[in-house]
Motif scaffolding. Structure first.
Motif: not given
Lengths: 508, 508
Positions: A8-9, A12-13, A157, A160, A162-163, A166, A199, A201, A203
């Motif tokens: 997942m990371m 994301d990247w 995911a 989501n 909030s995702r 972001e 947030s 986090r 950044y």
């Protein structure tokens, strides 16, 4: 860490990198198109000026100048009107609303993206004084949203909420960063302008995406444009490392004060124009019934004023409005004799020519030209931004601020030709005043302090951070006292839904 | 706006300015004291080396070196122990806890401030590899708190808890900004390191206070130290504007990977040392009963290793540890012949001398010296930070990272003496690798990306922002995967109360 998290990371990247790189490519392609369109206008003018009779030349060049501007503005307005009217305007006020949790219908769809890309390219290509940053923020947010939706299809995911927020915030950062190839300033500016609470986090997300974008952007500039400069900043300046004395700081503070009041004036003019259109009975009747008439009228006004052989002769030489920044930031002094080995701080004759002798007219007094240039474009950019086309106002304001700053610096330099008395012997560098003026005026209008960082990144020099911060903070203080920021002003004008600010804690 | 609000705003600005300027003065006074103390040690060494017999010289200089270090470290430890033991250590982990709403007893009192100022001056004066940033953050927060309390006496609004927290956050920003005279990077770093969620409304507060501090700091440097450079950055570098090619970006990425793993190693060593002291039966019994023994032992180890005529001869020339940064960032290449008109990229013989021939010994291979220097100080700074004295670890880590980066850059330069094949003909600039290495290693340990901005501000150049961001983000990714940041690690070790992080949203 389990394998699923790692995967997942990585995803994301990958998405963040795709966002940054995609926007960099888009921005570059648009820049290239706009360049072509403006070169074509130049060509058209040259062709129209070949009749041999100066009277006809005047008429034909005027008609071709006006016609080209009108054509592109009308095309832009019509395209946006029929494809997706959500693409009208800057987009930053809307993003501010969306990031506070409000859902604006159809603001983040593919259709809006197309509408904004085509509309913005056309309107910027016409050469009117509008900017690219606000629309870029909107576009990047749309791309971020589309990427999220794409991911949602095969990965839960991303459903989501909030995702998604972001990703949108990262998109805003990328939009600013791509416009100026300023990764750090871009992230900060987007945070300041679009969000209330942040947030920490997240950044690095904006940072990473913006860095990817900026890297690709700069590398492509080297490869595609074969520019001799490799990874330089967009408006690289060349001031010496100790370009100003501590004694000059009060002057920079004064620029901050002026810029603060000018920003208040600009916002008042903009609001006044919009309110006039909305409330004046005649304007209401006329423009609201025939929506296309308003852009035609404004384009006519702008094209007539900027027509290079008319009043435009006082608006300096470089063809494209934003390209005047190179001249405004140049490291030389008007008040010294022309550049020569004996006069190392004088300006070159080309630079002077482009300011004083335009289109074969002149020479005009360079101070008067600079004043007219700055004042005219201050009002024109407010006017242009009321049109129903995709447009931003950061860049024109930045240029106007730079021109005022330059003027101020040149006056200081003329008063103290040998530098500030009591300091070392080095002369004043009016280019530094221009950079400070640009930052201060944009800060005063957007109510942000990170413009100081954007300025450093755009010019590739860090030496003037202290004057920059000083002027930016003072400009902010002045304008915050009198008026809300231009984005909040648009939110109010457009009746966008928004949450009221928490009252400042000193009202306890 | 009513008069009361204006007055309150003015008072607010005044307090922020006072905070910034006060801390700048304090920082400068401390720097001056530390400078004197280190010059005195040099003097002592020279005096001790005058016996005429080389054996006695060796003994006397060793004893004076050791004695001076021991004396200052013991004084520092005792002062802090008896006045206010809250001053021990960095202070950033505690500030992180306090900003999350926990009240730590006596952490923000005047007594602690005195204890920290005196203790830090003594411990830094001894020349051991510790930093100043963490303690500066703590001190600035104390000053901010004292100012709030002062205001509370004659103004009710400052009794507001949230207002106090805002002042504390501004204090943290000022602390970082004053240490490096880096206003922007300071604000960002303090936000990243100390807070979880950040109210953008308060952004300008830290910015303003930090700008005031940095301005005063730089102006004073001009006035007090009569430095020929006027408003330059602390470690001003002099690289050309196009100092690296896009082809070199993979190398910078590699620095990021290395720095990530080195950071993990550093945190593991630090945690291991602290855990050993706490859990080993002998260490527990011996050091806990006689608290002063531990600093004596560590100071003995450190002084013996760094003794310039012993192993210290491999640890490069400049007397003060952090001053080696000037050499490490210098714009020249070891692999080229000494500097001359024919070899413009070679290093000067003084610079080489200070690395290769130290205290009359040598010449040693410069690559070996750099490796020993970086590796030794990596472990020594972990060791020094376990002592019960005020100390930070940002600066030593920054220097160690710079040394590793330099080494890497020199190796690249030796492999490609004519620059990267396929690019332009310009050679590699290993100094840029040093800057990138410094940022990457500090980023990997603190888990922050704003170190990139601090680096630009410290060196006064902006050209390498893209390699910086690349390396910093990669280093962060690697170290975040393996370990919490050094500050979170200390929070866990010290059993400070803290709220758990919100689980990342991809764990949905």
């Amino acid at each position: 860490m389990p394998w699923a998290t790692i995967k997942m990371m990585l995803v994301d990247w990958l998405y963040l990198a795709a966002l940054g790189i995609g926007m960099a490519l888009l921005s570059m392609a648009m820049d290239q198109m706009i360049e072509y369109m403006q070169t074509f206008q130049m060509l058209l003018m040259t062709l129209a000026g070949r009749s041999g009779s100066s009277g006809y030349d005047y008429l034909f060049t005027y008609l071709s100048w006006l016609g080209y501007t009108e054509l592109l503005v009308i095309c832009s307005a019509m395209f946006v009107h029929y494809v997706a009217p959500q693409a009208i305007g800057s987009g930053i006020p809307e993003m501010k609303t969306i990031l506070r949790g409000v859902i604006l219908k159809d603001y983040l769809t593919f259709r809006t993206l197309i509408s904004k890309v085509v509309g913005l390219t056309l309107s910027l290509g016409s050469g009117i004084p509008i900017g690219k940053m606000g629309p870029m923020v909107h576009m990047a947010a749309i791309v971020a949203n589309l990427l999220s939706n794409l991911a949602e299809n095969f990965e839960g995911a991303y459903g989501n909420e909030s995702r998604k927020a972001e990703m949108l915030a990262a998109g805003c950062a990328v939009g600013v960063a791509c416009t100026f190839s300023a990764p750090v300033g871009g992230v900060l500016f987007s945070i300041e302008v679009t969000t209330m609470y942040f947030s920490v986090r997240n950044y690095w997300r904006g940072f990473f995406a913006a860095a990817c974008g900026a890297t690709v952007f700069r590398i492509l500039r080297v490869i595609v444009f074969k520019s001799e400069t490799t990874l330089l900043a967009m408006y690289q300046t060349h001031f010496p490392k100790d370009g100003f004395e501590p004694e000059e700081l009060p002057f920079f503070a004064l620029i901050g004060v002026f810029a603060g009041f000018l920003g208040v004036l600009f916002i008042a003019v903009y609001r006044g124009l919009v309110m006039f259109l909305r409330q004046n009975r005649f304007a209401k009747k006329f423009f609201q019934k025939n929506w296309i008439v308003y852009p035609i009228v404004v384009a006519f006004i702008v094209a007539s004023i900027t027509y290079p052989r008319g009043y435009g002769r006082f608006l300096t030489g470089r063809f494209k409005f934003t390209k005047t920044l190179y001249d405004i930031f140049s490291n030389c002094t008007w008040s010294k004799p022309l550049y020569s080995p004996e006069s190392p701080h004088g300006c070159s004759s080309e630079l002077f020519g482009s300011w004083m002798n335009h289109e074969g007219y002149g020479p005009y007094n360079v101070y008067i030209v600079a004043t007219l240039f700055a004042t005219t474009f201050l009002f024109l950019s407010a006017l242009c931004n009321t049109m129903p086309i995709p447009c931003g106002m950061f860049m024109p304001i930045f240029v106007v601020g730079a021109a005022y700053g330059r003027l101020f610096g040149e006056i200081v330099s003329a008063i103290f030709p040998e530098g500030i008395p009591g300091g070392t012997d080095q002369p004043i560098f009016p280019g530094i005043y221009a950079v400070v003026g640009a930052a201060a005026l944009s800060a005063s209008i957007t109510h942000s302090v990170s413009v100081a960082v954007i300025c450093c990144e755009m010019t590739g020099q860090y030496i003037y951070i202290i004057p920059l911060m000083l002027a930016v903070i003072i400009a902010n203080a002045v304008s915050t006292y009198f008026t809300p920021s231009i984005y909040d002003c648009i939110i109010t004008i457009k009746h966008l839904p928004y949450l009221p600010d928490i009252p400042p804690s000193n009202a306890a």
